[in-house]
Design a protein around this motif. Structure first.
Motif, PDB file in Angstrom:
ATOM      1  N   VAL A  90      18.100   4.512   7.318  1.00  0.00           N
ATOM      2  CA  VAL A  90      17.184   4.972   6.230  1.00  0.00           C
ATOM      3  C   VAL A  90      15.875   4.255   6.392  1.00  0.00           C
ATOM      4  CG1 VAL A  90      17.054   5.220   4.001  1.00  0.00           C
ATOM      5  CG2 VAL A  90      19.356   5.387   4.877  1.00  0.00           C
ATOM      6  N   ASP A  91      14.700   4.808   6.388  1.00  0.00           N
ATOM      7  CA  ASP A  91      13.462   4.332   6.750  1.00  0.00           C
ATOM      8  C   ASP A  91      12.476   4.979   5.972  1.00  0.00           C
ATOM      9  OD1 ASP A  91      11.568   2.556   7.327  1.00  0.00           O
ATOM     10  OD2 ASP A  91      11.389   3.079   9.458  1.00  0.00           O
ATOM     11  N   ASP A  92      12.256   4.806   4.554  1.00  0.00           N
ATOM     12  CA  ASP A  92      11.227   5.266   3.930  1.00  0.00           C
ATOM     13  C   ASP A  92      10.585   4.480   2.723  1.00  0.00           C
ATOM     14  OD1 ASP A  92      13.253   5.261   1.747  1.00  0.00           O
ATOM     15  OD2 ASP A  92      14.155   7.160   2.247  1.00  0.00           O
ATOM     16  N   VAL A  93       9.807   4.832   1.801  1.00  0.00           N
ATOM     17  CA  VAL A  93       9.236   4.122   1.024  1.00  0.00           C
ATOM     18  C   VAL A  93      10.363   3.446   0.069  1.00  0.00           C
ATOM     19  CG1 VAL A  93       9.026   5.813  -0.869  1.00  0.00           C
ATOM     20  CG2 VAL A  93       7.559   4.105  -0.704  1.00  0.00           C
ATOM     21  N   PHE A  94      11.549   3.734  -0.094  1.00  0.00           N
ATOM     22  CA  PHE A  94      12.370   3.016  -0.679  1.00  0.00           C
ATOM     23  C   PHE A  94      13.282   2.295   0.081  1.00  0.00           C
ATOM     24  CE2 PHE A  94      16.806   2.587  -2.669  1.00  0.00           C
ATOM     25  CZ  PHE A  94      16.555   1.851  -3.616  1.00  0.00           C
ATOM     26  N   ASP A 104       0.874  -1.218  -0.001  1.00  0.00           N
ATOM     27  CA  ASP A 104      -0.015   0.126  -0.065  1.00  0.00           C
ATOM     28  C   ASP A 104       0.805   1.314  -0.054  1.00  0.00           C
ATOM     29  OD1 ASP A 104      -2.460  -1.560   0.091  1.00  0.00           O
ATOM     30  OD2 ASP A 104      -2.744  -1.263   2.041  1.00  0.00           O
ATOM     31  N   GLU A 105       2.068   1.319   0.668  1.00  0.00           N
ATOM     32  CA  GLU A 105       2.865   2.579   0.768  1.00  0.00           C
ATOM     33  C   GLU A 105       3.294   2.929  -0.426  1.00  0.00           C
ATOM     34  OE1 GLU A 105       6.492   4.443   3.418  1.00  0.00           O
ATOM     35  OE2 GLU A 105       6.021   2.152   3.470  1.00  0.00           O
ATOM     36  N   SER A 106       3.808   1.703  -1.037  1.00  0.00           N
ATOM     37  CA  SER A 106       4.627   2.017  -2.424  1.00  0.00           C
ATOM     38  C   SER A 106       3.670   2.344  -3.499  1.00  0.00           C
ATOM     39  CB  SER A 106       5.454   0.750  -2.796  1.00  0.00           C
ATOM     40  OG  SER A 106       4.467  -0.492  -3.017  1.00  0.00           O
ATOM     41  N   ARG A 107       2.324   1.908  -3.644  1.00  0.00           N
ATOM     42  CA  ARG A 107       1.420   1.947  -4.313  1.00  0.00           C
ATOM     43  C   ARG A 107       0.891   3.635  -4.293  1.00  0.00           C
ATOM     44  NH1 ARG A 107       0.139  -3.265  -3.978  1.00  0.00           N
ATOM     45  NH2 ARG A 107      -0.997  -3.220  -2.105  1.00  0.00           N
ATOM     46  N   ALA A 108       0.821   3.947  -2.886  1.00  0.00           N
ATOM     47  CA  ALA A 108       0.491   5.407  -2.792  1.00  0.00           C
ATOM     48  C   ALA A 108       1.402   6.514  -3.339  1.00  0.00           C
ATOM     49  CB  ALA A 108       0.357   5.582  -1.264  1.00  0.00           C
ATOM     50  N   PHE A 125       3.502   9.910  -8.034  1.00  0.00           N
ATOM     51  CA  PHE A 125       4.478  10.025  -8.982  1.00  0.00           C
ATOM     52  C   PHE A 125       3.860  10.057 -10.457  1.00  0.00           C
ATOM     53  CE2 PHE A 125       7.789   8.488 -11.745  1.00  0.00           C
ATOM     54  CZ  PHE A 125       8.860   9.384 -11.327  1.00  0.00           C
ATOM     55  N   PHE A 126       2.946   9.048 -10.598  1.00  0.00           N
ATOM     56  CA  PHE A 126       2.477   9.044 -11.827  1.00  0.00           C
ATOM     57  C   PHE A 126       1.590  10.239 -12.134  1.00  0.00           C
ATOM     58  CE2 PHE A 126      -0.854   7.771 -14.793  1.00  0.00           C
ATOM     59  CZ  PHE A 126      -0.107   6.865 -15.750  1.00  0.00           C
ATOM     60  N   ALA A 127       1.080  10.757 -11.285  1.00  0.00           N
ATOM     61  CA  ALA A 127       0.177  12.118 -11.594  1.00  0.00           C
ATOM     62  C   ALA A 127       1.056  13.145 -12.045  1.00  0.00           C
ATOM     63  CB  ALA A 127      -0.532  12.748 -10.369  1.00  0.00           C
ATOM     64  N   ARG A 128       2.350  13.154 -11.787  1.00  0.00           N
ATOM     65  CA  ARG A 128       3.240  13.874 -12.186  1.00  0.00           C
ATOM     66  C   ARG A 128       3.847  13.911 -13.150  1.00  0.00           C
ATOM     67  NH1 ARG A 128       5.471  17.102  -6.987  1.00  0.00           N
ATOM     68  NH2 ARG A 128       6.774  18.053  -8.364  1.00  0.00           N
ATOM     69  N   THR A 129       4.154  12.560 -13.830  1.00  0.00           N
ATOM     70  CA  THR A 129       5.331  12.245 -14.975  1.00  0.00           C
ATOM     71  C   THR A 129       4.398  11.357 -15.784  1.00  0.00           C
ATOM     72  OG1 THR A 129       5.748  10.044 -13.771  1.00  0.00           O
ATOM     73  CG2 THR A 129       6.988  12.243 -13.105  1.00  0.00           C
ATOM     74  N   GLY A 130       3.402  10.604 -15.552  1.00  0.00           N
ATOM     75  CA  GLY A 130       2.615   9.617 -16.404  1.00  0.00           C
ATOM     76  C   GLY A 130       3.354   8.502 -16.308  1.00  0.00           C
ATOM     77  N   LYS A 131       3.958   8.123 -15.558  1.00  0.00           N
ATOM     78  CA  LYS A 131       4.639   6.853 -15.548  1.00  0.00           C
ATOM     79  C   LYS A 131       4.868   6.398 -13.873  1.00  0.00           C
ATOM     80  CE  LYS A 131       8.575   8.155 -17.513  1.00  0.00           C
ATOM     81  NZ  LYS A 131      10.186   8.059 -18.197  1.00  0.00           N
TER      82      LYS A 131
END
Length: 401
Positions: free
Chosen positions: A339-343, A284-288, A293-299
């Motif tokens: 380091v603790d983030d979506v990546f 869910d976190e990576s999808r959010a 990101f997709f809204a800004r880049t189209g990918k």
């Protein structure tokens, strides 16, 4: 007495404001994203990495230590001399505090050397060579998203286990390709496999026919594509024309990301095994994150884009915690902070600057298996960071004691 009290308070406020302003040495924090925006790696990172960096700044609040954070970017055209000139200009005259992304290993090595000389931060997300945290390591240099060793352990190790124990390499003729071929060779041999030969091709070549014919005639079970971006895509397309996979040989895309799979299409890419440090459809976190990101880049983002977001975020966290953008203070915290983030969940940074995090062994789905646009991968395995990356003590970095 009231006048004196007001004057004293005003003096203290002015003094504290002056001290606070000095914490950001020039009244702002400036980050440069330097990468390929028009060539073979433009989809691999490119302008989408710039957007990822801007996302990170916005999510952080747009400021750090009370001053604005600015993102600048430039296209290095995969040329180390152009990248070096830009880096020197940014560091010397444009008050850039840190340079990031740095697709192409020859570029990353050149810029990291300049950053070391200038006592400035660089964080590499787009380049792969382990030399960045090995013999060319720097106290101010960090390697974030992946490297050639992680790719060799992931893709190379998986294919040897599946019976692909004889290899021939088709290798990009520069530092990245050499490193990826050598790391995978070492891992294949250590796993009981053999390497029967290799051939090197120029960066951005359009015709792979002579190279593929050599690979085909070698009789190797696996043809390792030690290249990336459009070079890998073009090699795969042309391999299909020669009937290489139909003849029983397996193509190993040693550096292939979601962006290249999308460009190639599932019909051509299906069945390929690859290794990435991030998959947007993981949870869910990576999808959010991917939706924004997709809204800004189209990918949807790959590991380079998300790794750049992580690197910018971690840099800003270090500046905030240090209370200054002074290079030595920030570099010290970048080495120390988890380091603790979506990546980089549960990531740590070694003394050599290598960010150690889990990698993912992925296989490209068949078209019929894909349930939605960009649903391209089956996750075969999670590779723990300590397996994916070289132990800093064995990296050859003279900073590790």
């Amino acid at each position: 007495m009231r006048k004196n009290l007001v004057a004293s308070v005003a003096f203290l406020l002015a003094s504290s404001t002056a001290v606070f302003a000095q914490s950001a040495t020039d009244g702002k924090v400036k980050i440069g994203i330097l990468n390929d925006q028009s060539g073979v790696y433009a989809d691999f990172g490119g302008k989408s990495s710039v957007e990822a960096a801007k996302m990170a700044v916005e999510d952080f609040g747009g400021k750090v230590l009370g001053v604005p954070v600015e993102i600048v970017d430039a296209d290095h055209q995969n040329k180390a001399d152009i990248a070096s000139n830009i880096a020197r200009q940014w560091y010397d005259t444009e008050q850039v505090d840190a340079i990031m992304e740095l697709t192409t290993s020859s570029v990353a090595l050149a810029v990291q050397a300049i950053a070391k000389e200038k006592k400035k931060i660089d964080i590499v997300t787009g380049a792969a060579t382990t030399d960045l945290t090995g013999k060319a390591c720097s106290p101010y240099g960090f390697h974030w998203a992946y490297d050639t060793h992680a790719l060799a352990v992931g893709t190379g190790g998986a294919l040897v286990k599946q019976g692909g124990d004889s290899w021939f390499f088709l290798t990009a003729d520069y530092a990245f390709g050499y490193s990826l071929e050598q790391q995978t060779t070492d891992y294949v041999k250590a796993s009981g496999g053999t390497v029967v030969g290799s051939v090197r091709h120029p960066l951005s070549t359009q015709d792979f026919s002579s190279f593929l014919l050599q690979a085909q005639s070698s009789g190797a079970k696996v043809i390792g594509l030690a290249n990336a971006g459009l070079d890998t895509s073009n090699a795969i397309k042309q391999a299909a024309e020669f009937g290489i996979t139909q003849g029983g040989q397996h193509l190993a895309a040693l550096l292939f990301t979601l962006a290249e799979v999308h460009g190639l299409g599932l019909e051509a890419a299906q069945g390929l095994t690859l290794t990435e440090g991030f998959y947007w459809n993981r949870d869910d976190e990576s999808r959010a994150f991917a939706k924004k990101f997709f809204a800004r880049t189209g990918k949807m983002p790959n590991m380079i884009h998300t790794g750049t977001y992580s690197a910018v975020t971690q840099y800003l966290k270090a500046v905030q915690k240090a209370g200054t953008d002074d290079t030595d203070a920030v570099a010290k915290l970048l080495h120390e902070m988890p380091v603790d983030d979506v990546f980089g969940r549960g990531g740590t940074v070694g003394a050599n600057g290598r960010m150690i995090h889990d990698m993912y062994l992925l296989q490209v789905k068949k078209p019929a298996e894909s349930k939605e646009p960009w649903d391209y991968f089956n996750v075969l395995a999670t590779i723990p960071g300590k397996e994916a990356y070289i132990d800093p003590a064995k990296s050859g970095c003279d900073l590790v004691k």
